[in-house]
Design an enzyme around this catalytic site. Structure first.
Site, PDB file in Angstrom:
ATOM      1  N   CYS A  45      -1.062  41.617   0.998  1.00  0.00           N
ATOM      2  CA  CYS A  45      -2.483  41.795   1.255  1.00  0.00           C
ATOM      3  C   CYS A  45      -3.600  41.381   0.288  1.00  0.00           C
ATOM      4  O   CYS A  45      -4.246  41.916  -0.386  1.00  0.00           O
ATOM      5  CB  CYS A  45      -2.870  43.451   1.313  1.00  0.00           C
ATOM      6  SG  CYS A  45      -1.718  44.232   2.250  1.00  0.00           S
TER       7      CYS A  45
ATOM      8  N   CYS B 214      -7.784  51.033  -3.718  1.00  0.00           N
ATOM      9  CA  CYS B 214      -8.986  51.458  -4.283  1.00  0.00           C
ATOM     10  C   CYS B 214      -9.519  52.656  -3.570  1.00  0.00           C
ATOM     11  O   CYS B 214     -10.757  52.431  -3.251  1.00  0.00           O
ATOM     12  CB  CYS B 214     -10.144  49.936  -4.288  1.00  0.00           C
ATOM     13  SG  CYS B 214     -10.429  49.570  -2.642  1.00  0.00           S
TER      14      CYS B 214
END
Length: 430
Positions: free
Chosen positions: A236, A359
């Site tokens: 990713c 995150c």
């Protein structure tokens, strides 16, 4: 610009952020570009006002709600407990490009703003109520302190490109340029600058010696422990921040596959890798997964999955984003994350490593997903952090357990989660 004109500009920007659902920094930059008349002090003052409103949006929303008024961009700006009503009235009747005068509804609302002593957690934390409840499960008794830190201003962190420089040399050059800079405490390749500075004109940036990257993101990349001559997959990759870190760890030796389903973001990697001098990266487009599996299934030494997520760990950088987060979307995000975990697991060779990262500060995206993965993949085991880090990552705060949970309050970083899993050498069960 007069104070009244600065106020009008701030209201204009806040309205645009809310109505367009656009990133605050982009809207502020756009206003600055089209407002040639605004001097440096004007731009700074307007920007500071905008971000002050966004970082206190929860309290201001609650005050307006308690006053029985409908929230508008103007009331969001005016609902400042520290500013008396008469100040707003004076600024809004000062003329000279100032805001229109307050109407009766606004005056009535501002005349009965509540005492902040009764404000609920969601308002104090600057979070929608449903999200505030979710993060309490993460932080427990430390919720107030963690959410206060999440609502603070983030420093500017840089990653030193170790293909071209070392941290000590870069620190010396930054200080010689008059920039206050210090080594990051956790990442051995990071530099922290307390205040925002323009990097695009700095030779260190132009020559590829530094890249902006939060210390937490650096640590997630370092947890991969990519080595020269290995086969590594960044599944990713996005715009490639961690990809470039991995290339530096590999010393440009071996093969690093950079994949993402967002071709526009991936395209931003091309000029970045040229500037960084990274030469072992193979960029794969959005449809690469079938070919990648056919080519590398069971052969990758390292796989990094920095998966799409809520982004809640970065809300101190994007204070407006928290009010756009829809908890109803979480189920689909979790499904997608698990699909990527399945794909990534197929690529890892026996004895190889898979790193899952977000995150996010939401437990459903973090520890819960790690638990799910281990429950469905007996061929993998959790790798203790003390064994996973490369040389140079020595701080004891991040060396215990087998999951990395970074937060603004405890670590001074963005909120970030990472876990490393090792595939059994035999390929069988643990």
């Amino acid at each position: 610009m007069t104070p009244a004109a600065r106020l009008a500009a701030s209201i204009e920007i806040i309205a645009e952020i809310l109505q367009r659902a656009a990133a605050a920094d982009r809207v502020v930059t756009e206003w600055q570009r089209r407002s040639r008349f605004a001097g440096a002090k004007d731009r700074r003052a307007v920007s500071e006002t905008v971000y002050a409103v966004l970082r206190e949006q929860g309290m201001r929303r609650w005050r307006v709600e308690q006053a029985g008024a409908e929230l508008t961009p103007r009331l969001l700006v005016f609902a400042d407990a520290a500013t008396p009503l008469h100040v707003w009235q004076e600024l809004c009747t000062a003329g000279g490009y100032g805001p229109p005068a307050l109407d009766d509804t606004e005056i009535a609302a501002l005349s009965k703003l509540p005492s902040d002593e009764d404000a609920p957690l969601w308002a104090r934390a600057n979070l929608p109520p449903s999200v505030a409840e979710m993060v309490q499960a993460t932080f427990g008794v430390h919720t107030e302190m963690e959410l206060a830190a999440l609502n603070g201003r983030a420093p500017l962190d840089l990653r030193v490109n170790t293909l071209q420089a070392n941290r000590e040399t870069v620190l010396e050059q930054l200080r010689a340029d008059g920039i206050a800079a210090a080594a990051t405490p956790l990442s051995p390749i990071g530099i922290r600058i307390p205040e925002r500075v323009r990097l695009d004109m700095n030779s260190l940036y132009r020559d590829g010696l530094i890249e902006p990257q939060d210390e937490a993101a650096q640590l997630a990349g370092l947890l991969v422990d990519a080595k020269p001559d290995e086969t590594v997959v960044d599944l990713c990759a996005g715009a490639g921040g961690k990809t470039l870190l991995l290339a530096a760890c590999m010393r440009n030796q071996g093969v690093l596959q950079a994949c993402d389903n967002d071709a526009r973001r991936l395209a931003r990697l091309v000029p970045r890798l040229e500037r960084a001098g990274a030469r072992n990266i193979v960029i794969r487009d959005a449809d690469a997964m079938p070919a990648l599996l056919a080519e590398l299934e069971g052969r990758a030494d390292r796989v990094l999955l920095d998966v799409p997520c809520s982004g809640s760990g970065t809300w101190r950088r994007n204070p407006e984003a928290r009010w756009r987060y829809d908890p109803a979307s979480l189920d689909e995000v979790l499904r997608r994350q698990r699909g990527l975990l399945e794909d990534g697991a197929k690529l890892v060779r026996p004895g190889g490593r898979l790193v899952y990262a977000t995150c996010s500060i939401l437990p459903a995206e973090n520890g819960d997903q790690a638990d799910w993965f281990l429950a469905h993949h007996a061929e993998f085991t959790a790798l203790p952090l003390a064994e996973a880090w490369p040389a140079g990552v020595t701080d004891q705060r991040i060396r215990s357990g087998d999951r990395l949970n970074l937060t603004p309050y405890r670590h001074g970083t963005d909120g970030f989660f990472a876990a490393a899993f090792q595939r059994q050498p035999s390929g069988g069960q643990a």
